[in-house]
Write a protein that holds these residues in place. Structure first.
Motif, PDB file in Angstrom:
ATOM      1  N   MET A  23       0.849  -1.205   0.000  1.00 20.37           N
ATOM      2  CA  MET A  23       0.000   0.000   0.000  1.00 20.37           C
ATOM      3  C   MET A  23       0.882   1.252   0.000  1.00 20.37           C
ATOM      4  N   ARG A  24       2.027   1.149   0.653  1.00 21.84           N
ATOM      5  CA  ARG A  24       2.905   2.331   0.749  1.00 21.84           C
ATOM      6  C   ARG A  24       3.460   2.749  -0.605  1.00 21.84           C
ATOM      7  N   VAL A  25       3.617   1.791  -1.506  1.00 18.91           N
ATOM      8  CA  VAL A  25       4.162   2.178  -2.813  1.00 18.91           C
ATOM      9  C   VAL A  25       3.061   2.570  -3.803  1.00 18.91           C
ATOM     10  N   THR A  26       1.821   2.618  -3.333  1.00 23.71           N
ATOM     11  CA  THR A  26       0.753   3.128  -4.199  1.00 23.71           C
ATOM     12  C   THR A  26       0.536   4.609  -3.886  1.00 23.71           C
ATOM     13  N   PRO A  27      -0.076   5.339  -4.806  1.00 22.35           N
ATOM     14  CA  PRO A  27      -0.254   6.778  -4.537  1.00 22.35           C
ATOM     15  C   PRO A  27      -1.473   7.112  -3.671  1.00 22.35           C
ATOM     16  N   ILE A  28      -2.110   6.134  -3.032  1.00 21.32           N
ATOM     17  CA  ILE A  28      -3.280   6.457  -2.200  1.00 21.32           C
ATOM     18  C   ILE A  28      -2.827   7.333  -1.026  1.00 21.32           C
ATOM     19  N   PRO A  29      -3.466   8.510  -0.846  1.00 21.61           N
ATOM     20  CA  PRO A  29      -3.051   9.369   0.272  1.00 21.61           C
ATOM     21  C   PRO A  29      -3.482   8.792   1.629  1.00 21.61           C
ATOM     22  N   SER A  30      -2.800   9.235   2.675  1.00 26.60           N
ATOM     23  CA  SER A  30      -3.048   8.703   4.020  1.00 26.60           C
ATOM     24  C   SER A  30      -4.498   8.903   4.458  1.00 26.60           C
ATOM     25  N   TRP A  31      -5.030  10.102   4.191  1.00 25.92           N
ATOM     26  CA  TRP A  31      -6.386  10.381   4.674  1.00 25.92           C
ATOM     27  C   TRP A  31      -7.403   9.471   3.998  1.00 25.92           C
ATOM     28  N   ARG A  32      -7.098   9.074   2.747  1.00 22.62           N
ATOM     29  CA  ARG A  32      -8.041   8.202   2.042  1.00 22.62           C
ATOM     30  C   ARG A  32      -8.000   6.788   2.637  1.00 22.62           C
ATOM     31  N   ILE A  33      -6.807   6.380   3.037  1.00 19.68           N
ATOM     32  CA  ILE A  33      -6.704   5.067   3.691  1.00 19.68           C
ATOM     33  C   ILE A  33      -7.498   5.087   5.000  1.00 19.68           C
ATOM     34  N   VAL A  34      -7.276   6.164   5.785  1.00 14.45           N
ATOM     35  CA  VAL A  34      -7.945   6.232   7.093  1.00 14.45           C
ATOM     36  C   VAL A  34      -9.461   6.302   6.914  1.00 14.45           C
ATOM     37  N   THR A  35      -9.917   7.142   5.976  1.00 14.45           N
ATOM     38  CA  THR A  35     -11.374   7.254   5.814  1.00 14.45           C
ATOM     39  C   THR A  35     -11.966   5.937   5.303  1.00 14.45           C
ATOM     40  N   GLY A  36     -11.236   5.253   4.427  1.00 14.76           N
ATOM     41  CA  GLY A  36     -11.719   3.954   3.933  1.00 14.76           C
ATOM     42  C   GLY A  36     -11.858   2.960   5.069  1.00 14.76           C
ATOM     43  N   LYS A  37     -10.827   2.877   5.883  1.00 12.01           N
ATOM     44  CA  LYS A  37     -10.854   1.950   7.018  1.00 12.01           C
ATOM     45  C   LYS A  37     -11.945   2.347   8.012  1.00 12.01           C
ATOM     46  N   VAL A  53      -7.397  12.664  14.224  1.00 15.40           N
ATOM     47  CA  VAL A  53      -6.186  13.384  13.795  1.00 15.40           C
ATOM     48  C   VAL A  53      -4.946  12.541  14.099  1.00 15.40           C
ATOM     49  N   ILE A  54      -4.925  11.952  15.309  1.00 16.52           N
ATOM     50  CA  ILE A  54      -3.778  11.103  15.678  1.00 16.52           C
ATOM     51  C   ILE A  54      -3.637   9.958  14.675  1.00 16.52           C
ATOM     52  N   THR A  55      -4.772   9.383  14.297  1.00 16.44           N
ATOM     53  CA  THR A  55      -4.731   8.245  13.364  1.00 16.44           C
ATOM     54  C   THR A  55      -4.174   8.670  12.004  1.00 16.44           C
ATOM     55  N   VAL A  56      -4.656   9.815  11.510  1.00 16.56           N
ATOM     56  CA  VAL A  56      -4.164  10.283  10.199  1.00 16.56           C
ATOM     57  C   VAL A  56      -2.663  10.543  10.267  1.00 16.56           C
ATOM     58  N   LEU A  57      -2.240  11.204  11.359  1.00 19.32           N
ATOM     59  CA  LEU A  57      -0.803  11.498  11.505  1.00 19.32           C
ATOM     60  C   LEU A  57       0.013  10.215  11.596  1.00 19.32           C
ATOM     61  N   ARG A  58      -0.527   9.260  12.333  1.00 16.93           N
ATOM     62  CA  ARG A  58       0.200   7.993  12.506  1.00 16.93           C
ATOM     63  C   ARG A  58       0.283   7.245  11.164  1.00 16.93           C
ATOM     64  N   VAL A  59      -0.806   7.256  10.416  1.00 20.81           N
ATOM     65  CA  VAL A  59      -0.790   6.580   9.112  1.00 20.81           C
ATOM     66  C   VAL A  59       0.176   7.299   8.173  1.00 20.81           C
ATOM     67  N   PHE A  60       0.172   8.628   8.262  1.00 19.50           N
ATOM     68  CA  PHE A  60       1.121   9.400   7.454  1.00 19.50           C
ATOM     69  C   PHE A  60       2.551   8.994   7.804  1.00 19.50           C
ATOM     70  N   GLN A  61       2.779   8.845   9.105  1.00 19.27           N
ATOM     71  CA  GLN A  61       4.118   8.447   9.559  1.00 19.27           C
ATOM     72  C   GLN A  61       4.453   7.030   9.090  1.00 19.27           C
ATOM     73  N   LEU A  62       3.477   6.148   9.153  1.00 17.95           N
ATOM     74  CA  LEU A  62       3.714   4.756   8.741  1.00 17.95           C
ATOM     75  C   LEU A  62       3.986   4.644   7.248  1.00 17.95           C
ATOM     76  N   ARG A  63       3.425   5.583   6.485  1.00 12.46           N
ATOM     77  CA  ARG A  63       3.612   5.536   5.034  1.00 12.46           C
ATOM     78  C   ARG A  63       4.892   6.235   4.576  1.00 12.46           C
ATOM     79  N   ARG A  64       5.434   7.038   5.474  1.00 13.98           N
ATOM     80  CA  ARG A  64       6.651   7.780   5.113  1.00 13.98           C
ATOM     81  C   ARG A  64       7.838   6.850   4.977  1.00 13.98           C
ATOM     82  N   ALA A  65       8.847   7.300   4.230  1.00 16.62           N
ATOM     83  CA  ALA A  65      10.099   6.539   4.208  1.00 16.62           C
ATOM     84  C   ALA A  65      10.754   6.699   5.573  1.00 16.62           C
ATOM     85  N   ASN A  66      11.168   5.609   6.167  1.00 18.46           N
ATOM     86  CA  ASN A  66      11.728   5.735   7.516  1.00 18.46           C
ATOM     87  C   ASN A  66      13.046   4.995   7.613  1.00 18.46           C
TER      88      ASN A  66
END
Lengths: 343, 634
Positions: free
Chosen positions: B397-411, B621-634
């Motif tokens: 999922m991380r290598v697809t262009p789906i934005p974080s907020w869309r993942i969170v709203t879908g879930k 908000v915490i969830t979106v930020l966390r998903v954003f963090q999980l999707r980032r290159a780390n």
């Protein structure tokens, strides 16, 4: 690495470094892969292959250096490179209760491919990976080889320029490996650029145009496969078969300043093997001397260097260190004697 | 036994984790807060021991609730986690005998639970300082708590041997514990009109045995022997005494069942059928009788659809249409059954002072609907994100262009939609109450009357409607007979649309005219949002579904059930403390929204809605930020 090289390369890295606290997983990696090539990335477990691939896929942030895919910086423009590359990890997950076509359709939709085009792509990728017969099967019930095919089909859904395949042949049976090899070749012939990592060397030797050998985070050798082997051939392994007086031949070879490690083959007593560092002139002189001593040389040949030999030479692994190469096949009969040395 | 390597491994791995330290600290903090809140502020002491006994009883009940909450988290994943890590077969391939494996698992997984229970012993002993109670009372309570910890832990362990995935084992264990703790003693409670006290001795004995399965009932009979909830049949022993035998017997039974299940390595789940697909232009009998055929080929994801939402509905068993429909049906039946149950014992179910039958029934139904959300929500939302991380799909999922907020709203939507459907299917019980009680919605009756009498030919409407529906069914029947998919799909869509429109109209009219219903729906709505957001947040914070599900249950059940204890000790606590405890409690809010006089005095409804909305927003908000963090290159 020059800017011209960068322009011609689809995958390009310069000084790429990744450090985890005190551990350097990747140390100033320079890499360049031209379009349409299959690049075999060789290294034992933990050598830094997956780290490189994950950085190129935009999943890992490098500690230093630069990398680009089709000229797009992988760190600065993570979103742009997503459409340029297809990434297949070593072990990738699948969803429960999802059929193969639904799985591919989901990832197609995730890449924002319009529905009509997605349907065409789905047919195409199933066809090119010979996975059409799996279309309606549940992904989680597929065998390992079938899953790998579906994985490659998934990476192809959005028609990327570059495929980053991490150990695609890992865990496959011999038949599935042959099929995988054919598939990768077919993709490269279709214009895709492939970076394929593996520690199963014969797999790569058969299909790769370029290889890179990485050991402990350092790229020890890189380039076209023939060029790498040729560069490593400074210390040639020679084999001579004498029909008479092999002891005289042995003495002559041992006396030659370019020869060392002379040994008799365990299987054939009239065959000698030795390492030779001289050029062809010196070799001709040696042959003349051996024949003059009455050895009656029937065969003098250079034992070809295999990719395994090159890997062993470059990585400096002796037999004792070789234990973690658990999935590598047994060494070839060219190196049954005890003459393994780093180049 | 102590040379058993599994015990060493289990105990060590349980004790050396951060989770163990955090849990022990949390447990100690909870009991400390309880002691602090309950400790008498004045200098006057009750020499008769009533005060000390009351504090002791509250502490014991509090600790019991914590043990019930915590037990499944430790044992329900004991065997499934071995299966998930592919280590169970390795154990069977070793020289360990099956009974040693079972003994190792039992002792290993229960040790921490028992230690945790013992940690609370000093808190139980504090009422000694007030005088008037004997050491045997404290020891009996402690013994009961230890027995409960082992008993419930064993249930979790046995269920763990039946499942293949940890999070499913945890969900099922919580469900079974709910049955054991709350449903089993119902025949002894006033809500069932004291079913247990009626009938012949055999019947009484059987119901007494079933009620004795419940540790809650046992503890209540020990600490509040005069309560109306523990009045069984006169000739039978108190529930806590029976519980000692029943609980002990259950422990032995569960151990034997574990041994039977693990006499050889558990088989992998049965493979599903592979190729049977009903094409979209084909017709199957299921289409007619079930509306949706699960084998029917699904459509590709459309441009307007969130691919993550589609994927969730296709892959998660609880979200698949056929299961959703069945759940909705079950909810409808339960809501009617609930009406029946509540109507026969409603007077005792709610607090004192309630006079109106309808009022009490509305309170019970509203509370039950919130309870439904609280019990099902974490199971649906707890695995939203970490399941993908566990299975390794997250990297894809991380290598697809789906934005974080869309993942969170879908879930997020995938968790909310089934809960909303379930609640909508349980609402008719509430509608019946509203319809029959004019005080809830005075204008509603007038509105319906006006519809009835002002229509020119009302019967014609009805006939046309019925005729239309019959016609649709006839067309569908012929569609199946002639194998014409259009003849089935078309009427199905029209029928579903008509039904939805009719239901929407009914729901809207009830909502417009009944302020009580509006308040209840607001509470249930915010509870759904809160539960789903909490589940999604925890599933983004943890990498394992079992941990995320357990934490979500922990949070939601603590807020909604543990704080209910405040109802029992209102007089011991200051009003501010009780209000603070009730402020976040959705069950109290639902009771207040439905007009229960016992809790209306607090007037917390509006504040509850605001606080829950803010908490939900913060967690989102915490969830979106966390998903954003999980999707980032780390």
């Amino acid at each position: 690495m020059t800017s011209e090289q960068q322009d011609n390369s689809v995958v390009w890295c310069e000084g790429l470094t990744k450090k985890y606290d005190e551990i350097t997983a990747l140390d100033h990696l320079d890499l360049s892969i031209p379009r349409g090539a299959i690049f075999g990335y060789i290294g034992h477990n933990g050598a830094g292959k997956t780290t490189t691939i994950r950085i190129l896929a935009g999943l890992l942030k490098p500690s230093g250096g630069r990398a680009s895919i089709c000229g797009v910086d992988v760190v600065k423009h993570r979103d742009k490179i997503k459409s340029l590359l297809g990434y297949m990890p070593d072990s990738f997950g699948v969803y429960d209760q999802m059929r193969v076509w639904e799985y591919l359709d989901f990832f197609g939709a995730a890449f924002k491919i319009p529905r009509r085009k997605r349907r065409e792509r789905l047919d195409y990728v199933l066809d090119i990976t010979d996975a059409e017969y799996m279309r309606d099967r549940f992904v989680d019930t597929l065998s390992k080889g079938m899953k790998q095919r579906v994985g490659i089909a998934r990476t192809l859904m959005h028609d990327p320029e570059v495929l980053l395949l991490d150990e695609p042949a890992n865990g496959l049976d011999p038949h599935a490996r042959i099929q995988m090899r054919q598939l990768l070749r077919k993709l490269a012939d279709g214009g895709k650029t492939l970076l394929v990592s593996s520690h199963i060397l014969p797999e790569l030797a058969a299909i790769c145009d370029y290889i890179g050998i990485i050991h402990q985070g350092v790229l020890r050798a890189c380039g076209p496969i023939e060029s790498v082997l040729r560069d490593l051939r400074r210390d040639r392994l020679m084999e001579i078969k004498c029909l008479a007086n092999p002891d005289a031949a042995r003495e002559n070879i041992q006396a030659d300043p370019h020869s060392r490690k002379v040994e008799t083959s365990e299987l054939e007593k009239d065959v000698l093997r030795f390492r030779f560092t001289g050029d062809d002139e010196a070799l001709a002189d040696l042959l003349q001397a051996v024949n003059a001593a009455g050895a009656r040389t029937a065969i003098l040949r250079e034992v070809p260097l295999s990719l395994e030999d090159a890997y062993m030479a470059v990585s400096g692994i002796d037999d004792g260190e070789h234990e973690n190469q658990d999935e590598s096949p047994a060494p070839t009969n060219e190196k049954t004697t005890t003459d393994q040395e780093p180049a | 036994m102590f040379r058993n390597p599994i015990i060493h491994k289990e105990v060590l791995s349980a004790l050396r984790t951060k989770k163990a330290v955090a849990l022990q600290a949390g447990f100690l903090l909870a009991v400390t807060v309880m002691v602090w809140l309950l400790w008498p502020a004045g200098g006057l002491q009750d020499l008769g021991g009533q005060q000390a006994r009351r504090i002791l009883s509250i502490l014991a009940m509090g600790e019991l609730m914590i043990v019930i909450l915590v037990a499944p988290a430790f044992t329900a994943a004991a065997v499934t986690s071995e299966m998930e890590h592919n280590t169970l077969e390795g154990l069977f391939a070793s020289r360990l005998k099956p009974r040693e494996i079972v003994a190792g698992k039992i002792v290993g997984s229960l040790t921490f639970l028992v230690l945790l229970t013992l940690t609370g012993a000093p808190a139980l002993a504090t009422p000694f300082l007030l005088g008037g109670i004997g050491h045997y009372e404290v020891l009996t309570l402690l013994g009961l708590l230890l027995l409960t910890a082992v008993y419930l832990g064993m249930i979790g362990l046995f269920l763990s041997t039946l499942m293949h995935r940890s999070y499913r084992a945890i969900i099922v264990t919580y469900g079974v514990l709910f049955l054991v703790c709350i449903i089993a003693p119902l025949p002894a409670w006033p809500v069932s009109n004291h079913l247990l006290a009626r009938g012949d001795p055999f019947w009484q004995n059987a119901l007494h045995g079933i009620a004795s399965l419940s540790p809650v009932q046992a503890m209540m009979s020990l600490v509040w022997p005069d309560s109306v909830y523990v009045q069984g049949a006169r000739a039978l022993p108190p529930f806590w005494q029976s519980y000692l035998y029943v609980g002990g017997g259950m422990i032995i039974l569960m151990a034997l069942l574990c041994l039977w299940r693990l006499r050889r390595p558990p088989q992998p789940p049965r493979p599903r059928e592979k190729l049977r697909v009903v094409e979209r232009n084909q017709v199957s009998a299921r289409s007619l009788f079930f509306l949706f055929d699960p084998r029917k080929r699904k459509r590709p994801v459309a441009w307007w659809q969130n691919p993550v939402l589609c994927k969730e509905f296709r892959t998660r068993p609880m979200l698949q249409v056929q299961w959703l429909l069945r759940s909705v049906g079950v909810c409808l039946v339960i809501s009617v059954l609930l009406m029946f149950l509540v109507s026969i014992g409603v007077q005792a179910f709610v607090s004192e002072g309630a006079t109106s039958l309808y009022q009490n029934m509305a309170t019970a139904v509203a509370a039950m609907m919130v309870l439904l959300v609280v019990l099902l929500g974490p199971a649906i939302a707890g695995g939203a994100i970490c399941t993908d991380r566990e299975t390794g799909v997250w990297d894809l999922m991380r290598v697809t262009p789906i934005p974080s907020w869309r993942i969170v709203t879908g879930k997020f939507q995938a968790s909310i939609i089934p809960l909303v459907l379930l609640i909508l299917s349980a609402l008719p019980a509430m509608f019946i109450l509203v319809y029959f009680d004019a005080s809830f919605a005075p204008q509603l009756g007038e509105f319906i009357e006006s519809l009835r009498f002002q229509s020119i030919v009302p019967a014609t409407y009805l006939r046309v409607l019925l005729g239309g529906v019959m016609l649709l069914f006839v067309v569908m029947f012929f569609g199946v007979a002639l194998r014409k998919s259009a003849l089935v799909t078309g009427p199905t869509v029209i029928f579903v649309l008509l039904l939805s429109a009719a239901l929407a109209a009914v729901y809207a009219s009830f909502l417009v005219f009944s302020p009580m219903l509006q308040r209840v729906c607001a509470v249930i709505g915010i509870t759904i949002l809160f539960t789903c957001t909490a589940g999604t947040m925890f599933s983004s914070l943890f990498s394992r579904t079992s941990a995320a599900t357990a934490w979500t249950y922990g949070l939601v059940v603590t807020l909604s059930l543990l704080s209910l204890l405040g109802l029992l000790i209102e007089d011991l606590l200051s009003r501010r403390v009780v209000e603070a405890a009730f402020l976040l409690n959705p069950i109290i809010a639902a009771m207040e929204a439905s007009g229960a006089p016992g809790v209306q005095k607090y007037g917390l409804l509006n504040d509850h809605l605001k606080v829950m909305a803010v908490a939900t927003g913060a967690m989102f908000v915490i969830t979106v930020l966390r998903v954003f963090q999980l999707r980032r290159a780390n």
